[in-house]
Write a protein that holds these residues in place. Structure first.
Motif, PDB file in Angstrom:
ATOM      1  N   PHE A 117       0.817  -1.205   0.000  1.00 19.90           N
ATOM      2  CA  PHE A 117       0.000   0.000   0.000  1.00 19.90           C
ATOM      3  C   PHE A 117       0.862   1.271   0.000  1.00 19.90           C
ATOM      4  CE2 PHE A 117      -2.912   3.043   2.356  1.00 19.90           C
ATOM      5  CZ  PHE A 117      -3.652   3.344   1.232  1.00 19.90           C
ATOM      6  N   PHE A 118       1.217   1.714  -1.213  1.00 16.15           N
ATOM      7  CA  PHE A 118       1.764   3.054  -1.411  1.00 16.15           C
ATOM      8  C   PHE A 118       0.554   3.958  -1.660  1.00 16.15           C
ATOM      9  CE2 PHE A 118       5.065   0.118  -2.714  1.00 16.15           C
ATOM     10  CZ  PHE A 118       6.230   0.663  -2.165  1.00 16.15           C
ATOM     11  N   THR A 119       0.202   4.775  -0.686  1.00 17.26           N
ATOM     12  CA  THR A 119      -1.089   5.462  -0.696  1.00 17.26           C
ATOM     13  C   THR A 119      -1.386   6.163  -2.015  1.00 17.26           C
ATOM     14  OG1 THR A 119      -0.755   5.853   1.667  1.00 17.26           O
ATOM     15  CG2 THR A 119      -2.560   7.046   0.604  1.00 17.26           C
ATOM     16  N   THR A 120      -0.431   6.928  -2.526  1.00 15.36           N
ATOM     17  CA  THR A 120      -0.649   7.731  -3.727  1.00 15.36           C
ATOM     18  C   THR A 120      -1.013   6.875  -4.927  1.00 15.36           C
ATOM     19  OG1 THR A 120       0.958   9.314  -2.868  1.00 15.36           O
ATOM     20  CG2 THR A 120       0.379   9.527  -5.186  1.00 15.36           C
ATOM     21  N   ARG A 121      -0.502   5.665  -4.975  1.00 21.48           N
ATOM     22  CA  ARG A 121      -0.739   4.791  -6.131  1.00 21.48           C
ATOM     23  C   ARG A 121      -2.155   4.219  -6.149  1.00 21.48           C
ATOM     24  NH1 ARG A 121       3.935   2.843  -8.476  1.00 21.48           N
ATOM     25  NH2 ARG A 121       2.498   1.937 -10.018  1.00 21.48           N
ATOM     26  N   PHE A 122      -2.904   4.432  -5.080  1.00 18.35           N
ATOM     27  CA  PHE A 122      -4.271   3.926  -5.033  1.00 18.35           C
ATOM     28  C   PHE A 122      -5.295   5.050  -4.887  1.00 18.35           C
ATOM     29  CE2 PHE A 122      -1.508   0.459  -3.828  1.00 18.35           C
ATOM     30  CZ  PHE A 122      -1.989  -0.571  -4.605  1.00 18.35           C
ATOM     31  N   GLN A 123      -4.855   6.274  -5.183  1.00 13.30           N
ATOM     32  CA  GLN A 123      -5.753   7.424  -5.226  1.00 13.30           C
ATOM     33  C   GLN A 123      -5.961   7.793  -6.689  1.00 13.30           C
ATOM     34  OE1 GLN A 123      -3.294   9.837  -2.604  1.00 13.30           O
ATOM     35  NE2 GLN A 123      -4.787   9.648  -0.966  1.00 13.30           N
ATOM     36  N   PRO A 124      -7.202   7.933  -7.140  1.00 15.54           N
ATOM     37  CA  PRO A 124      -7.490   8.006  -8.587  1.00 15.54           C
ATOM     38  C   PRO A 124      -6.762   9.120  -9.333  1.00 15.54           C
ATOM     39  CG  PRO A 124      -9.506   7.641  -7.358  1.00 15.54           C
ATOM     40  CD  PRO A 124      -8.437   7.898  -6.336  1.00 15.54           C
ATOM     41  N   GLU A 125      -6.816  10.360  -8.831  1.00 16.36           N
ATOM     42  CA  GLU A 125      -6.212  11.468  -9.572  1.00 16.36           C
ATOM     43  C   GLU A 125      -4.691  11.329  -9.669  1.00 16.36           C
ATOM     44  OE1 GLU A 125      -8.075  11.757  -6.869  1.00 16.36           O
ATOM     45  OE2 GLU A 125      -9.771  13.108  -7.201  1.00 16.36           O
ATOM     46  N   ALA A 245      -4.770  14.550  -4.058  1.00 17.89           N
ATOM     47  CA  ALA A 245      -5.831  13.564  -3.896  1.00 17.89           C
ATOM     48  C   ALA A 245      -7.039  14.216  -3.243  1.00 17.89           C
ATOM     49  CB  ALA A 245      -5.341  12.395  -3.058  1.00 17.89           C
ATOM     50  N   THR A 246      -8.211  13.702  -3.551  1.00 13.22           N
ATOM     51  CA  THR A 246      -9.439  14.291  -3.015  1.00 13.22           C
ATOM     52  C   THR A 246     -10.072  13.413  -1.937  1.00 13.22           C
ATOM     53  OG1 THR A 246     -10.732  13.232  -4.778  1.00 13.22           O
ATOM     54  CG2 THR A 246      -9.927  15.481  -5.175  1.00 13.22           C
ATOM     55  N   GLU A 247      -9.365  12.366  -1.504  1.00 17.29           N
ATOM     56  CA  GLU A 247      -9.913  11.482  -0.486  1.00 17.29           C
ATOM     57  C   GLU A 247      -8.820  11.006   0.437  1.00 17.29           C
ATOM     58  OE1 GLU A 247     -11.629   8.509  -2.975  1.00 17.29           O
ATOM     59  OE2 GLU A 247      -9.741   7.426  -3.216  1.00 17.29           O
ATOM     60  N   ASP A 248      -9.231  10.438   1.580  1.00 12.56           N
ATOM     61  CA  ASP A 248      -8.245  10.009   2.560  1.00 12.56           C
ATOM     62  C   ASP A 248      -7.804   8.571   2.300  1.00 12.56           C
ATOM     63  OD1 ASP A 248     -10.254   8.328   3.497  1.00 12.56           O
ATOM     64  OD2 ASP A 248     -10.756   9.618   5.209  1.00 12.56           O
ATOM     65  N   ALA A 249      -7.123   7.990   3.287  1.00  9.77           N
ATOM     66  CA  ALA A 249      -6.475   6.699   3.081  1.00  9.77           C
ATOM     67  C   ALA A 249      -7.442   5.532   3.033  1.00  9.77           C
ATOM     68  CB  ALA A 249      -5.440   6.461   4.184  1.00  9.77           C
ATOM     69  N   VAL A 250      -8.586   5.623   3.689  1.00 13.19           N
ATOM     70  CA  VAL A 250      -9.466   4.455   3.770  1.00 13.19           C
ATOM     71  C   VAL A 250      -9.988   4.021   2.399  1.00 13.19           C
ATOM     72  CG1 VAL A 250     -11.614   3.547   4.729  1.00 13.19           C
ATOM     73  CG2 VAL A 250     -10.068   4.862   6.184  1.00 13.19           C
ATOM     74  N   PRO A 251     -10.540   4.917   1.570  1.00  9.60           N
ATOM     75  CA  PRO A 251     -10.947   4.474   0.227  1.00  9.60           C
ATOM     76  C   PRO A 251      -9.775   3.970  -0.606  1.00  9.60           C
ATOM     77  CG  PRO A 251     -11.876   6.637   0.731  1.00  9.60           C
ATOM     78  CD  PRO A 251     -10.897   6.335   1.801  1.00  9.60           C
ATOM     79  N   ALA A 252      -8.615   4.608  -0.447  1.00  6.72           N
ATOM     80  CA  ALA A 252      -7.444   4.155  -1.195  1.00  6.72           C
ATOM     81  C   ALA A 252      -7.043   2.749  -0.770  1.00  6.72           C
ATOM     82  CB  ALA A 252      -6.282   5.129  -0.984  1.00  6.72           C
ATOM     83  N   LEU A 253      -7.113   2.485   0.525  1.00  6.05           N
ATOM     84  CA  LEU A 253      -6.786   1.147   1.001  1.00  6.05           C
ATOM     85  C   LEU A 253      -7.822   0.137   0.520  1.00  6.05           C
ATOM     86  CD1 LEU A 253      -4.803  -0.521   2.581  1.00  6.05           C
ATOM     87  CD2 LEU A 253      -5.936   0.171   4.682  1.00  6.05           C
ATOM     88  N   GLY A 254      -9.077   0.580   0.380  1.00  4.03           N
ATOM     89  CA  GLY A 254     -10.087  -0.293  -0.210  1.00  4.03           C
ATOM     90  C   GLY A 254      -9.718  -0.692  -1.633  1.00  4.03           C
ATOM     91  N   ARG A 255      -9.137   0.237  -2.384  1.00  8.00           N
ATOM     92  CA  ARG A 255      -8.702  -0.089  -3.749  1.00  8.00           C
ATOM     93  C   ARG A 255      -7.505  -1.046  -3.722  1.00  8.00           C
ATOM     94  NH1 ARG A 255      -9.586   5.404  -4.147  1.00  8.00           N
ATOM     95  NH2 ARG A 255     -11.580   5.874  -5.158  1.00  8.00           N
ATOM     96  N   ALA A 256      -6.668  -0.918  -2.712  1.00  6.28           N
ATOM     97  CA  ALA A 256      -5.571  -1.872  -2.584  1.00  6.28           C
ATOM     98  C   ALA A 256      -6.111  -3.269  -2.317  1.00  6.28           C
ATOM     99  CB  ALA A 256      -4.626  -1.432  -1.465  1.00  6.28           C
ATOM    100  N   VAL A 257      -7.183  -3.373  -1.536  1.00  6.29           N
ATOM    101  CA  VAL A 257      -7.844  -4.663  -1.333  1.00  6.29           C
ATOM    102  C   VAL A 257      -8.381  -5.182  -2.669  1.00  6.29           C
ATOM    103  CG1 VAL A 257      -9.741  -5.867  -0.191  1.00  6.29           C
ATOM    104  CG2 VAL A 257      -8.424  -4.147   1.069  1.00  6.29           C
ATOM    105  N   ASP A 258      -9.015  -4.297  -3.445  1.00 11.03           N
ATOM    106  CA  ASP A 258      -9.485  -4.690  -4.781  1.00 11.03           C
ATOM    107  C   ASP A 258      -8.335  -5.240  -5.620  1.00 11.03           C
ATOM    108  OD1 ASP A 258     -12.056  -3.787  -4.204  1.00 11.03           O
ATOM    109  OD2 ASP A 258     -11.726  -1.815  -5.113  1.00 11.03           O
ATOM    110  N   ALA A 259      -7.197  -4.555  -5.552  1.00 14.24           N
ATOM    111  CA  ALA A 259      -6.037  -4.978  -6.331  1.00 14.24           C
ATOM    112  C   ALA A 259      -5.553  -6.351  -5.888  1.00 14.24           C
ATOM    113  CB  ALA A 259      -4.913  -3.949  -6.187  1.00 14.24           C
ATOM    114  N   LEU A 260      -5.595  -6.622  -4.588  1.00 12.05           N
ATOM    115  CA  LEU A 260      -5.181  -7.934  -4.101  1.00 12.05           C
ATOM    116  C   LEU A 260      -6.137  -9.014  -4.585  1.00 12.05           C
ATOM    117  CD1 LEU A 260      -3.127  -9.430  -2.281  1.00 12.05           C
ATOM    118  CD2 LEU A 260      -4.802  -9.212  -0.431  1.00 12.05           C
ATOM    119  N   LEU A 261      -7.432  -8.726  -4.541  1.00 12.00           N
ATOM    120  CA  LEU A 261      -8.414  -9.690  -5.026  1.00 12.00           C
ATOM    121  C   LEU A 261      -8.179 -10.008  -6.500  1.00 12.00           C
ATOM    122  CD1 LEU A 261     -11.652  -8.242  -3.377  1.00 12.00           C
ATOM    123  CD2 LEU A 261     -10.387 -10.274  -2.663  1.00 12.00           C
TER     124      LEU A 261
END
Length: 296
Positions: A117-125, A245-261
């Motif tokens: 989880f590199f935070t910036t890499r999981f934030q859309p913008e 980024a326009t959001e905090d770490a929790v949604p970004a970490l959710g995308r990291a979970v998506d990536a793991l799946l």
């Protein structure tokens, strides 16, 4: 996928546990921590089981998310991979090159998926910007400033972290800067580092395989009013700056979970897998060696 959480500290409470408990496609199975009372408290907050034994948790899950100091994370990641569990890890992967290599070898030997989880890499913008700049190419230089106020802000939950006090900004925010620069400018051919400035401030300079150079100013002791992160690229296409980024770490970490799946389901490694995180670790270790030797 059943996922267990290893760790009970501020980052586990603020990011990992909320992201796992709120994710629609995973079963948040339980929590293990080095302090059983903290594990019980966090588990109760999210209505999951607290585990006293890490191997018992590993036996009950398909994957683990790790929110622990780098040295502890590295050892437990190897243990989990050998048990056949997929890995959602945090940066930095490990505090030494040897420990980072051990994680990568365990992941490869077990054939499990890994996402770091590199935070910036999981934030859309920011991630869209990184992909676009990698496509454009022709960059002459990159400049990053990643300035935190962990050690200067009142009440920062991370200020008492022993590994941050020991490793400083190079290892804490350095991975963030590198996670942006490396996909655009390529691997480094040479690494230079100097500890000039207040507190733990470090300047990291890289000569990249693309022919571009980059410089990163990293600190956890910036004045709170000066804290923040910027990345600027200059090249044939002109000048461009990493969007906020326009959001905090929790949604970004959710995308990291998506990536793991996705990685677990397809067998295709994610760009931010353990191998990429090991590349970052090797750069940080090389810079640390230069800083300790007094040569740069």
């Amino acid at each position: 996928m059943r996922i267990g959480l290893l760790g009970t500290g501020p980052w586990a409470r603020a990011a990992h546990a909320p992201a796992l408990s709120g994710h629609p496609d995973v079963d948040f199975a339980g929590v293990w921590g080095r302090r059983p009372e903290a594990a019980q408290e966090l588990a109760t907050m999210h209505g999951v089981r607290a585990y006293d034994d890490v191997d018992a948790l590993l036996a009950d899950v398909d994957a683990v998310a790790v929110a622990l100091p780098p040295a502890v994370q590295a050892d437990l990641a190897v243990r989990a991979a050998r048990a056949g569990r997929h890995l959602l890890l945090d940066k930095p992967l490990a505090p030494t090159g040897a420990q980072g290599r051990a994680v990568v070898e365990a992941v490869e030997a077990a054939g499990v998926a890994s996402v770091v989880f590199f935070t910036t890499r999981f934030q859309p913008e920011p991630q869209a910007w990184i992909e676009e700049q990698a496509r454009v190419g022709g960059w002459f230089t990159g400049r990053a400033q990643w300035l935190g106020a962990v050690f200067t802000s009142d009440g920062s939950p991370f200020a008492a972290s022993p590994w941050r006090q020991d490793k400083g900004a190079l290892w804490d925010v350095g991975p963030h800067a590198l996670s942006v620069l490396l996909p655009v400018l390529g691997e480094p051919r040479r690494v230079t580092a100097a500890a000039y400035g207040p507190g733990d401030t470090v300047h990291l300079v890289l000569d990249h395989t693309s022919g571009a150079s980059s410089s990163s100013t990293l600190s956890l002791t910036a004045p709170p009013a000066a804290a923040g992160a910027t990345v600027e690229l200059r090249g044939e296409a002109g000048v461009t700056v990493l969007p906020e980024a326009t959001e905090d770490a929790v949604p970004a970490l959710g995308r990291a979970v998506d990536a793991l799946l996705t990685a677990a389901g397809t067998g295709t490694p994610h760009p931010c897998d353990a191998a990429f995180a090991f590349q970052v670790t090797r750069i940080l270790a090389a810079a640390e060696t230069l800083l300790h030797s007094g040569t740069h």
